[in-house]
Structures are given as structure tokens and as C-alpha cells.
Motif scaffolding. Structure first.
Motif, short mmCIF file in Angstrom:
data_model
loop_
_atom_site.label_atom_id
_atom_site.label_comp_id
_atom_site.label_asym_id
_atom_site.label_seq_id
_atom_site.Cartn_x
_atom_site.Cartn_y
_atom_site.Cartn_z
N PHE A 56 0.83 -1.21 0.00
CA PHE A 56 0.00 0.00 0.00
C PHE A 56 0.86 1.26 0.00
CE2 PHE A 56 -2.34 3.42 1.99
CZ PHE A 56 -3.59 3.34 1.40
N ALA A 57 1.96 1.25 0.74
CA ALA A 57 2.78 2.44 0.91
C ALA A 57 3.62 2.78 -0.32
CB ALA A 57 3.70 2.28 2.12
N LEU A 58 3.67 1.91 -1.32
CA LEU A 58 4.54 2.15 -2.47
C LEU A 58 4.13 3.37 -3.29
CD1 LEU A 58 5.35 -1.38 -3.96
CD2 LEU A 58 6.83 0.11 -2.60
N HIS A 59 2.89 3.83 -3.14
CA HIS A 59 2.43 4.95 -3.96
C HIS A 59 2.47 6.28 -3.21
CE1 HIS A 59 0.63 1.32 -5.81
NE2 HIS A 59 1.05 1.91 -6.90
N ALA A 60 3.16 6.33 -2.09
CA ALA A 60 3.34 7.59 -1.39
C ALA A 60 4.23 8.52 -2.21
CB ALA A 60 3.96 7.35 -0.01
N ARG A 61 3.94 9.81 -2.18
CA ARG A 61 4.76 10.79 -2.90
C ARG A 61 5.96 11.16 -2.04
NH1 ARG A 61 3.42 12.84 -7.51
NH2 ARG A 61 4.78 14.63 -7.17
N THR A 62 6.91 10.28 -2.01
CA THR A 62 8.11 10.49 -1.23
C THR A 62 9.28 9.83 -1.94
OG1 THR A 62 9.22 10.03 0.88
CG2 THR A 62 7.58 8.45 0.14
N LYS A 63 10.48 10.32 -1.70
CA LYS A 63 11.68 9.72 -2.26
C LYS A 63 12.39 8.85 -1.22
CE LYS A 63 12.38 13.33 -5.72
NZ LYS A 63 13.31 14.37 -6.26
N LEU A 64 11.65 8.47 -0.19
CA LEU A 64 12.20 7.63 0.86
C LEU A 64 12.68 6.30 0.30
CD1 LEU A 64 12.58 7.02 3.94
CD2 LEU A 64 10.28 6.04 3.87
N THR A 65 13.86 5.87 0.71
CA THR A 65 14.35 4.54 0.39
C THR A 65 14.70 3.82 1.68
OG1 THR A 65 16.66 5.24 0.19
CG2 THR A 65 15.32 5.32 -1.81
N PHE A 66 14.73 2.52 1.63
CA PHE A 66 15.08 1.72 2.79
C PHE A 66 16.52 1.23 2.59
CE2 PHE A 66 10.51 1.30 2.02
CZ PHE A 66 10.05 1.89 3.19
N GLY A 67 17.46 2.02 3.13
CA GLY A 67 18.86 1.71 2.89
C GLY A 67 19.21 2.11 1.46
N PRO A 68 20.18 1.45 0.85
CA PRO A 68 20.59 1.81 -0.50
C PRO A 68 19.67 1.29 -1.60
CG PRO A 68 21.88 -0.05 0.29
CD PRO A 68 20.99 0.37 1.43
N GLY A 69 18.60 0.60 -1.23
CA GLY A 69 17.69 0.08 -2.25
C GLY A 69 18.22 -1.14 -2.96
N ARG A 70 19.15 -1.83 -2.34
CA ARG A 70 19.69 -3.04 -2.95
C ARG A 70 18.73 -4.21 -2.84
NH1 ARG A 70 23.63 -2.05 -6.56
NH2 ARG A 70 25.06 -0.48 -5.77
N PHE A 71 17.98 -4.26 -1.77
CA PHE A 71 17.13 -5.42 -1.51
C PHE A 71 15.65 -5.06 -1.44
CE2 PHE A 71 21.27 -6.26 0.45
CZ PHE A 71 21.64 -7.39 -0.25
N PHE A 72 15.31 -3.90 -0.83
CA PHE A 72 13.91 -3.57 -0.57
C PHE A 72 13.40 -2.49 -1.51
CE2 PHE A 72 15.54 -5.22 3.48
CZ PHE A 72 14.61 -6.23 3.71
N ASN A 73 12.17 -2.69 -1.96
CA ASN A 73 11.51 -1.70 -2.80
C ASN A 73 11.14 -0.48 -1.97
OD1 ASN A 73 10.47 -0.62 -5.12
ND2 ASN A 73 8.83 -2.11 -5.36
N ALA A 74 10.85 0.61 -2.64
CA ALA A 74 10.48 1.86 -1.98
C ALA A 74 9.65 2.69 -2.95
CB ALA A 74 11.73 2.63 -1.53
N PRO A 75 8.88 3.68 -2.44
CA PRO A 75 8.04 4.49 -3.33
C PRO A 75 8.80 5.12 -4.49
CG PRO A 75 7.42 4.87 -1.06
CD PRO A 75 8.63 3.99 -1.01
N VAL A 76 10.02 5.57 -4.26
CA VAL A 76 10.77 6.23 -5.33
C VAL A 76 11.07 5.27 -6.48
CG1 VAL A 76 13.05 5.77 -4.31
CG2 VAL A 76 12.73 7.75 -5.81
N PHE A 77 11.28 4.00 -6.17
CA PHE A 77 11.54 3.02 -7.23
C PHE A 77 10.24 2.63 -7.93
CE2 PHE A 77 15.00 1.94 -4.08
CZ PHE A 77 15.98 2.63 -4.78
N HIS A 78 9.14 2.59 -7.19
CA HIS A 78 7.87 2.23 -7.82
C HIS A 78 7.36 3.36 -8.69
CE1 HIS A 78 4.54 -0.49 -8.30
NE2 HIS A 78 3.67 0.48 -8.03
#
Length: 272
Positions: free
Chosen positions: A164-186
Motif C-alpha cells: 500500500f505504501a509504495l504509492h506515497a509521494r516520497t523519495k524515501l528509500t530503505f537503505g541503498p535500495g539493494r534489496f527492498f523496494n520503496a516508493p521512489v523506485f515504484h
């Protein structure tokens, strides 16, 4: 799981979290400036929830029936089994999501989610009315892996809440984005630019995109919407759900032979 509990976990809990974050509330309502778009997303979501209420029991029952035919089960008292079930679910999500962009018949169901020309949390509600049917076709593979019905119900609920949180308007990432998805990547996945098309299919994890060559970094804010299809981004839920099927039916009618007509249903001819 009772319907009320599913709705509480998948809808009420995320909404409460949104209401507790005042800046995200403003972004959810305003986004890039289209309240009409947000209302359209909410209307499509309401239709999806209605179909969930009608189909959820039957679909979970189908999974339970398939799981009962499999003689082995992952041990429910082992933490590693729950982690494995979650990772397998996320892998199935990746395969399904990539297939939805590659197979025109599946795209007609999934395209509704990409119609929005805005990007905020309301896009999480914008799901095709028939999405539950296509999801169950892919999720049945988890039963073959030894996932029980109760384990499936638990991990699929947690997975849905996290998505659900993937569509938030934020550039937040979880660490370097090597393993976990984040809104900025989606956000990349929803982009209409050629560098973004057919990228970042992952759900909670990004590892499958990286393994299979479908990862793209965020470089600029995308243009949102469906490439080359009738703009129904802010229309009512019925029009939004029907438009992709109307486009697919028109493509089928243009083909001169039965073989070509069937090919149009299952083989993509152009990029999404």
C-alpha cells in the motif's frame, strides 16, 4: 480470515497511518494538483473492494482446495518457513506483475492501475475489478510449494499492507535500495518514459528486478499514465475498467484470421 478483518488490516490500518502523517494527507488529497483524479482512484478502489467481498471467500477456498491436494506443507512452527513463504509470494508477485505487462489479456485487467496521471497514495486503491481472478491463478503456485491456506492468508495480508505504501509521494528509500523496494523506485514503474517502461516490477523486494535485469534507478520525475490508450484517468470506475477491454476487443476485431485474433490476446505487439 473474516471479511471485516481483511478490510480492517488492508484499508483501515493504512488509512489511519495516513491520517497520522499530516503532510502525507495533503499529498494524498492534492498530489500534483488533481482532486478529480484522486476521487476517480477512490471510485475504482471502491469497485475493487466490492469484487473482493464477492470473490474473496471463493478464491481463498480455491487455494485451500489446491493446498489440500499437496501432501507436504511448510512447518508453521518454524520462522524460516514463514520467511520463505513471504519471499516466494513476492517472487510470484514479480512474475505476475511482469506477465501483466507482457500479456494483453492480463494487461486489460492491470492497465486500470496505470491510468492515473497523478501519483499519490490514492493510486494504491486503483485496482482493476477482475484483479482478484488473475491474482489467484498465480497464487495457486504457492500451494504447490507447500504453503498452507492459513499461512497463505497471513503472508498475503502482510504483503498487501506493505505494498500500500509504495504509492506515497516520497523519495524515501530503505537503505541503498539493494534489496527492498520503496516508493521512489515504484514511481519509475509508473513512468511513461521509454527508460522507465517495463521496469521495477518488484513488490516488497527489489532483488528479482536486479536478478532479471528489469531494475531502473530514479533519475527524473516521470510522466504518469498509459501510453497510447484512451485517456480515462479521471473517469468513473466503470469506464476506467471497460476502456482497456474495449481497446483489446478493437485490436482483436482488426485481425483477419482466428490465429491472429488469439495472438492479439496473448502476445504483446508494443511497449506499455
Amino acid at each position: 480470515m473474516p471479511h471485516w478483518a481483511l478490510l480492517a488490516i488492508c484499508v483501515v490500518v493504512p488509512l489511519v497511518a495516513v491520517l497520522l502523517a499530516s503532510r502525507e494527507v495533503r499529498a494524498w488529497i492534492r498530489g500534483t494538483g488533481s482532486i478529480r483524479q484522486t476521487l476517480s482512484n477512490a471510485g475504482v478502489g471502491a469497485v475493487f473492494l466490492l469484487t473482493q467481498l464477492l470473490l474473496r471467500g471463493a478464491l481463498v477456498g480455491a487455494f485451500a482446495g489446491a493446498a489440500a491436494l499437496v501432501p507436504y506443507k511448510l512447518p508453521q512452527d518454524a520462522p524460516w518457513a514463514w520467511v520463505l513463504a513471504f519471499v516466494l509470494l513476492d517472487l510470484v508477485y514479480y512474475v505476475q506483475h511482469r506477465s501483466e505487462h507482457a500479456v494483453p489479456l492480463l494487461w486489460a485487467i492491470h492497465a486500470v492501475h496505470h491510468q492515473s496521471r497523478d501519483y499519490n497514495l490514492s493510486v494504491s486503491f486503483r485496482v482493476g475489478a477482475l484483479a482478484s481472478l488473475s491474482t489467484m491463478v498465480f497464487h495457486l503456485s504457492l500451494a504447490l510449494a507447500g504453503v498452507s491456506a492459513s499461512m497463505y492468508a497471513a503472508v498475503v495480508t502482510v504483503h498487501a499492507v506493505l505494498l500500500f505504501a509504495l504509492h506515497a509521494r516520497t523519495k524515501l528509500t530503505f537503505g541503498p535500495g539493494r534489496f527492498f523496494n520503496a516508493p521512489v523506485f515504484h514511481r519509475v514503474h509508473h513512468g511513461a518514459e521509454s527508460a522507465y517502461v517495463d521496469k521495477n516490477f518488484g513488490g516488497v523486494l527489489l532483488v528479482f528486478d536486479r536478478l532479471f535485469g528489469t531494475f531502473a534507478p530514479y533519475t527524473q520525475d516521470p510522466t504518469y499514465g498509459v501510453i497510447g490508450e484512451r485517456d480515462v484517468a479521471d473517469h468513473g470506475p466503470v469506464s476506467a475498467n471497460m476502456a482497456p477491454f474495449e481497446a483489446l476487443l478493437a485490436a482483436v476485431r482488426r485481425q483477419p484470421t482466428l490465429r491472429r485474433k488469439l495472438s492479439v490476446l496473448f502476445v504483446r505487439e508494443r511497449a506499455r
